[in-house]
Enzyme design. Structure first.
Site, PDB file in Angstrom:
ATOM      1  N   ILE A 185       0.861  -1.177   0.000  1.00  0.00           N
ATOM      2  CA  ILE A 185       0.000   0.000   0.000  1.00  0.00           C
ATOM      3  C   ILE A 185       0.898   1.227   0.000  1.00  0.00           C
ATOM      4  CG2 ILE A 185      -1.903   1.186   1.129  1.00  0.00           C
ATOM      5  CD1 ILE A 185      -2.527  -1.706   0.274  1.00  0.00           C
ATOM      6  N   CYS A 186       0.696   2.114  -0.965  1.00  0.00           N
ATOM      7  CA  CYS A 186       1.421   3.381  -1.045  1.00  0.00           C
ATOM      8  C   CYS A 186       2.941   3.139  -1.014  1.00  0.00           C
ATOM      9  CB  CYS A 186       0.957   4.304   0.078  1.00  0.00           C
ATOM     10  SG  CYS A 186       1.406   6.035  -0.127  1.00  0.00           S
ATOM     11  N   THR A 187       3.632   3.734  -0.055  1.00  0.00           N
ATOM     12  CA  THR A 187       5.092   3.625  -0.007  1.00  0.00           C
ATOM     13  C   THR A 187       5.579   2.303   0.565  1.00  0.00           C
ATOM     14  OG1 THR A 187       5.077   4.794   2.110  1.00  0.00           O
ATOM     15  CG2 THR A 187       5.450   6.116   0.113  1.00  0.00           C
TER      16      THR A 187
ATOM     17  N   THR B 271       3.541   3.508  -6.831  1.00  0.00           N
ATOM     18  CA  THR B 271       3.510   4.007  -5.456  1.00  0.00           C
ATOM     19  C   THR B 271       2.917   5.409  -5.507  1.00  0.00           C
ATOM     20  OG1 THR B 271       4.823   4.333  -3.429  1.00  0.00           O
ATOM     21  CG2 THR B 271       5.860   4.993  -5.511  1.00  0.00           C
TER      22      THR B 271
END
Length: 339
Positions: free
Chosen positions: A122-124, A142
């Site tokens: 998730i994301c970073t 990302t």
């Protein structure tokens, strides 16, 4: 200090079904809470519609961790103590685009991933997967702010900066924090079909599938300034007066060079063409004007587009939505709440 944990009632036990699908989240100090809570909510909500997910929170040592908001996150177990997960999810943090990922955290992603049915970030969290070698040779994404950094850290990875989420085999990566909800819904749909995923989306009042990519959420284009003073003169001119006549021929006259030479300067320093650079500036200006409450026609004229239709085509190409749809989705709250 507050604490966060999925309610016990929402966590199906191993006896809840013959083979519950274990969804294990890797958490650690500084983890972004929404990266965990959003997708976890999707999986637990899906259980109300016939799914059988068992959500667990794991940390490298098994100790509770502190999230980015200062909330204590109650952990179920250490990574090494848990059986293989059906889905192993690595949440993100603002820490690791800025600093190297610690070896023990990379190991906490690498080792369980080997036995998991699928791995997601998730994301970073993509930076942790990259540090673990799990993105080598793969497509990934990302948060839009740090896609260039991810590409630099994982040169064999093909980063897709505008994707909401990317699937490459059994590896999934997603964009900024709320994109984790999009990814979780996609995984639910993969497991249980579109009807269940749609029911979950309705229950949580979120999009089943958002149109467009990350560009529609990003800040206006602010690339590094040109190295040469000559080209900086041109970019400053365009930025200061987007309504002006900025055809390649007219811009070349300001430097007393040929159009071909100007095009070469743009290509070498900015990796674009004069026409595309002007279009990008006008697009950013048009988007800002829409955010401020101008009509689409007004925004097109003030931003320097020859017509509304020309601005609409640019929005469709860049964001996959029209200027009017963009304004409905992202227009200023002041305008929406006026009166």
């Amino acid at each position: 200090m507050s604490s966060f944990a999925a309610p016990a009632a929402d966590r199906p036990s191993a006896m809840a079904g013959d083979t519950p699908h274990r969804v294990a989240f890797l958490v650690y100090d500084g983890v972004t809470l929404l990266d965990v809570a959003g997708p976890a909510e999707v999986f637990t909500e899906a259980n109300r519609f016939g799914a059988d997910y068992q959500v667990v929170l794991l940390s490298p040592t098994g100790e509770d961790v502190t999230s980015n908001l200062g909330f204590r996150v109650a952990v179920d177990a250490a990574v090494s103590a848990e059986p293989a997960a059906g889905t192993y999810v690595v949440a993100g943090s603002s820490l690791y685009p800025r600093t190297p990922v610690p070896g023990e955290l990379a190991d906490a992603a690498r080792v369980p991933a080997a036995g998991a049915g699928r791995v997601a970030s998730i994301c970073t969290g993509a930076f942790i997967l990259a540090a673990a070698g799990l993105l080598d040779g793969r497509r990934a994404t990302t948060h839009w702010k740090v896609t260039h950094e991810l590409a630099a850290r994982c040169p064999t990875c093909r980063v897709e900066p505008d994707a909401i989420y990317v699937r490459d085999g059994t590896t999934y990566t997603s964009a900024g924090v709320t994109a984790g909800i999009d990814l979780a819904l996609a995984l639910v749909e993969e497991d249980h079909g579109s009807d269940v995923a749609r029911d979950v989306a309705r229950a949580l009042v979120v999009y089943m599938q958002r149109s467009g990519g990350q560009s529609q959420f990003s800040a206006p284009l602010q690339g590094p300034p040109p190295r040469s003073s000559a080209l900086r003169k041109i970019t400053d001119l365009v930025t200061a007066d987007p309504q002006g006549n900025h055809s390649p021929g007219e811009l070349a006259k300001h430097l007393n060079v040929s159009t071909r030479h100007l095009t070469r300067l743009f290509h070498d320093e900015l990796s674009t063409t004069p026409a595309r650079y002007v279009e990008n500036i006008r697009f950013d200006m048009g988007r800002a004007l829409l955010d401020q409450g101008h009509t689409a026609t007004q925004a097109a004229a003030l931003a320097g587009f020859p017509s509304y239709e020309s601005m609409r085509r640019v929005f469709a190409r860049k964001l996959s939505i029209s200027p009017a749809a963009y304004q409905r989705r992202f227009g200023t709250a002041r305008r929406a709440n006026a009166g």
